[in-house]
Design a protein around this motif. Structure first.
Motif, PDB file in Angstrom:
ATOM      1  N   ASP A  93       0.845  -1.207   0.000  1.00  0.00           N
ATOM      2  CA  ASP A  93       0.000   0.000   0.000  1.00  0.00           C
ATOM      3  C   ASP A  93       0.875   1.251   0.000  1.00  0.00           C
ATOM      4  O   ASP A  93       1.977   1.261   0.545  1.00  0.00           O
ATOM      5  CB  ASP A  93      -0.902   0.011   1.245  1.00  0.00           C
ATOM      6  CG  ASP A  93      -1.853  -1.172   1.230  1.00  0.00           C
ATOM      7  OD1 ASP A  93      -2.188  -1.641   0.117  1.00  0.00           O
ATOM      8  OD2 ASP A  93      -2.254  -1.625   2.330  1.00  0.00           O
ATOM      9  N   GLY A  95       2.525   4.598   1.143  1.00  0.00           N
ATOM     10  CA  GLY A  95       2.838   5.117   2.489  1.00  0.00           C
ATOM     11  C   GLY A  95       2.261   6.506   2.716  1.00  0.00           C
ATOM     12  O   GLY A  95       1.638   7.096   1.835  1.00  0.00           O
ATOM     13  N   GLU A  96       2.461   6.992   3.925  1.00  0.00           N
ATOM     14  CA  GLU A  96       1.976   8.338   4.272  1.00  0.00           C
ATOM     15  C   GLU A  96       2.785   9.398   3.543  1.00  0.00           C
ATOM     16  O   GLU A  96       3.940   9.172   3.161  1.00  0.00           O
ATOM     17  CB  GLU A  96       2.093   8.552   5.784  1.00  0.00           C
ATOM     18  CG  GLU A  96       1.227   7.590   6.599  1.00  0.00           C
ATOM     19  CD  GLU A  96       1.388   7.847   8.087  1.00  0.00           C
ATOM     20  OE1 GLU A  96       2.207   8.699   8.453  1.00  0.00           O
ATOM     21  OE2 GLU A  96       0.691   7.165   8.865  1.00  0.00           O
ATOM     22  N   GLU A  97       2.147  10.541   3.358  1.00  0.00           N
ATOM     23  CA  GLU A  97       2.796  11.646   2.655  1.00  0.00           C
ATOM     24  C   GLU A  97       3.991  12.148   3.465  1.00  0.00           C
ATOM     25  O   GLU A  97       3.896  12.357   4.667  1.00  0.00           O
ATOM     26  CB  GLU A  97       1.808  12.791   2.433  1.00  0.00           C
ATOM     27  CG  GLU A  97       2.380  13.934   1.604  1.00  0.00           C
ATOM     28  CD  GLU A  97       1.360  15.021   1.359  1.00  0.00           C
ATOM     29  OE1 GLU A  97       1.712  16.035   0.748  1.00  0.00           O
ATOM     30  OE2 GLU A  97       0.192  14.824   1.788  1.00  0.00           O
ATOM     31  N   GLY A  98       5.112  12.314   2.828  1.00  0.00           N
ATOM     32  CA  GLY A  98       6.320  12.775   3.515  1.00  0.00           C
ATOM     33  C   GLY A  98       6.293  14.275   3.795  1.00  0.00           C
ATOM     34  O   GLY A  98       5.388  14.996   3.380  1.00  0.00           O
ATOM     35  N   LYS A  99       7.316  14.721   4.488  1.00  0.00           N
ATOM     36  CA  LYS A  99       7.425  16.147   4.819  1.00  0.00           C
ATOM     37  C   LYS A  99       7.809  16.940   3.577  1.00  0.00           C
ATOM     38  O   LYS A  99       8.406  16.407   2.648  1.00  0.00           O
ATOM     39  CB  LYS A  99       8.479  16.349   5.897  1.00  0.00           C
ATOM     40  CG  LYS A  99       8.135  15.680   7.223  1.00  0.00           C
ATOM     41  CD  LYS A  99       9.219  15.948   8.246  1.00  0.00           C
ATOM     42  CE  LYS A  99       8.867  15.283   9.575  1.00  0.00           C
ATOM     43  NZ  LYS A  99       9.926  15.505  10.595  1.00  0.00           N
TER      44      LYS A  99
END
Length: 313
Positions: A93, A95-99
Motif C-alpha cells: 500500500d 505510504g503516508e505523505e512525507g514532509k
C-alpha cells in the motif's frame, strides 16, 4: 546454527563417566567380597548398608546437579551459501505523505506584464511658499475734475482758535478712549511696532492665512520673548487653550519658518518633546495658552491671531 555438545570431551560427560566407572568398581568389589563371604544371601552389616545408601544419594544428587547445568553449544564453523532469489512480492500500500522539502532557489525573472489601469488620484500636496511681492503697477489715468466750491466767509480767528483748542482736547480724550476700547472691549493688543488681534472664528491654517492677508496683516509671528508672552497672555485671558500662529514646515519637512519665510534662528518656544511628527502630517504650529509651541495638522480648525504693522507717522 549451534547444537548441543554430546562428545565425551565435554566436562560434563567426563564427570559422569568417572562416576559410572567408580560405581561399577564399587559394585564389583562389593560383589567380590560378598562371594568370598558365602554368596548374596549373607546379610550385610547395618553400618555398611547405611553408608552405601548415603553414598548412592550423594552420587545421584551430583548427577542431577550436573544435568541441570546448561548444555554447551558448539557452533558450526562452515559458511552456509545463500539460496536462489525468490519471486517478487506484491506491491504494498502507498505510504503516508512525507514532509515538504526545502524551498528551491529563486527562478529567473519573468517576462514584464502588461501595463495596469490608472490608479486613483493621490492626496493634494502641500501648499507652496508665498510668492514675492509683485512689481508696482502703472499709474492710472487722471480722474474727472471736481466741481467748483462755494465762496468762503470772513474768518473770525479768535473764535475759531478756541473751537480748535477744544477739538484738540476732545481728540486726545477720544484717542485715550479708543485705546481703552481696543485693549479691553475689542480685544486688541499692541506693542511699539504691531497690533495683535485674536480672531474668534474657527478656521484651518490656510483659511487663517487668507483671513489675515485680506485685512492687510499676517498670521502672528512671535519672533522674540516679548511678543510670545504678549500673545500667550492674550490667549489665556480670553479663555482659550490654543490658537494658530504663523509658523510651519510646509515647504520642507522638519525645517520650520515663519509665514514671511524667515527661519527660526533667533527664537522658538517649543513644548518639551516637540516638534514630533512621526507620520509627516503635522506641518503647522499652534500656541498653547502657556506660550509653548506644538506642531499640529493643518486641516484642524481653531481660533488664530493676526498681526498688523503700525504705520509710521
Amino acid at each position: 546454527m549451534c547444537a548441543p555438545d554430546t562428545s565425551l570431551s565435554s566436562p560434563k560427560q567426563k564427570v559422569l563417566f568417572k562416576i559410572k566407572l567408580f560405581v561399577w568398581l564399587f559394585w564389583a568389589t562389593l560383589f567380590g567380597r560378598t562371594r568370598a563371604m558365602g554368596g548374596f544371601g549373607a546379610p550385610l552389616r547395618r553400618n555398611q548398608f547405611i553408608l552405601l545408601v548415603f553414598f548412592l544419594l550423594q552420587i545421584q544428587s551430583l548427577g542431577l546437579d550436573i544435568d541441570s547445568r546448561p548444555t554447551a553449544e558448539v557452533c558450526a564453523t562452515h559458511t552456509i551459501s545463500p539460496g536462489p532469489k525468490g519471486d517478487d512480492g506484491e506491491k504494498g500500500d502507498p505510504g503516508e505523505e512525507g514532509k515538504h522539502g526545502k524551498v528551491g532557489r529563486m527562478g529567473p525573472k519573468g517576462i514584464k506584464g502588461e501595463l495596469g489601469d490608472v490608479g486613483d488620484q493621490g492626496n493634494i500636496g502641500k501648499t507652496g511658499p508665498i510668492g514675492k511681492k509683485g512689481d508696482k503697477g502703472e499709474k492710472g489715468l487722471p480722474g474727472i475734475p471736481g466741481g467748483k466750491g462755494k465762496a468762503g466767509t470772513v474768518c473770525d480767528c479768535g473764535r475759531y482758535r478756541k473751537v480748535v483748542g477744544q477739538l484738540d482736547i476732545s481728540v486726545a480724550r477720544l484717542k485715550t478712549s479708543m485705546k481703552f476700547v481696543k485693549n479691553v472691549i475689542a480685544g486688541i493688543r499692541e506693542t511699539e511696532e504691531k497690533f495683535y488681534y485674536l480672531v474668534q472664528e474657527e478656521k484651518n491654517y490656510r483659511e487663517s492665512l487668507t483671513h489675515c492677508r485680506i485685512r492687510g496683516g499676517m498670521l502672528a509671528m512671535p519672533k522674540d520673548e516679548a511678543a510670545n508672552t504678549l500673545i500667550a497672555d492674550y490667549v489665556a485671558k480670553s479663555g482659550f487653550f490654543r490658537v494658530f500662529i504663523g509658523v510651519n514646515d510646509l515647504e520642507r519637512e522638519g525645517q520650520y519658518v515663519f509665514t514671511d519665510n524667515t527661519p527660526l534662528q533667533n527664537y522658538s518656544n517649543w513644548k518639551e518633546g516637540e516638534p514630533s511628527d512621526p507620520y509627516g502630517h503635522e506641518d503647522c504650529v499652534e500656541m498653547l495658552s502657556s506660550g509653548r509651541w506644538n506642531d499640529t495638522e493643518c486641516h484642524l480648525t481653531m481660533y488664530f491671531v493676526c498681526e498688523f504693522v503700525k504705520k509710521k507717522k
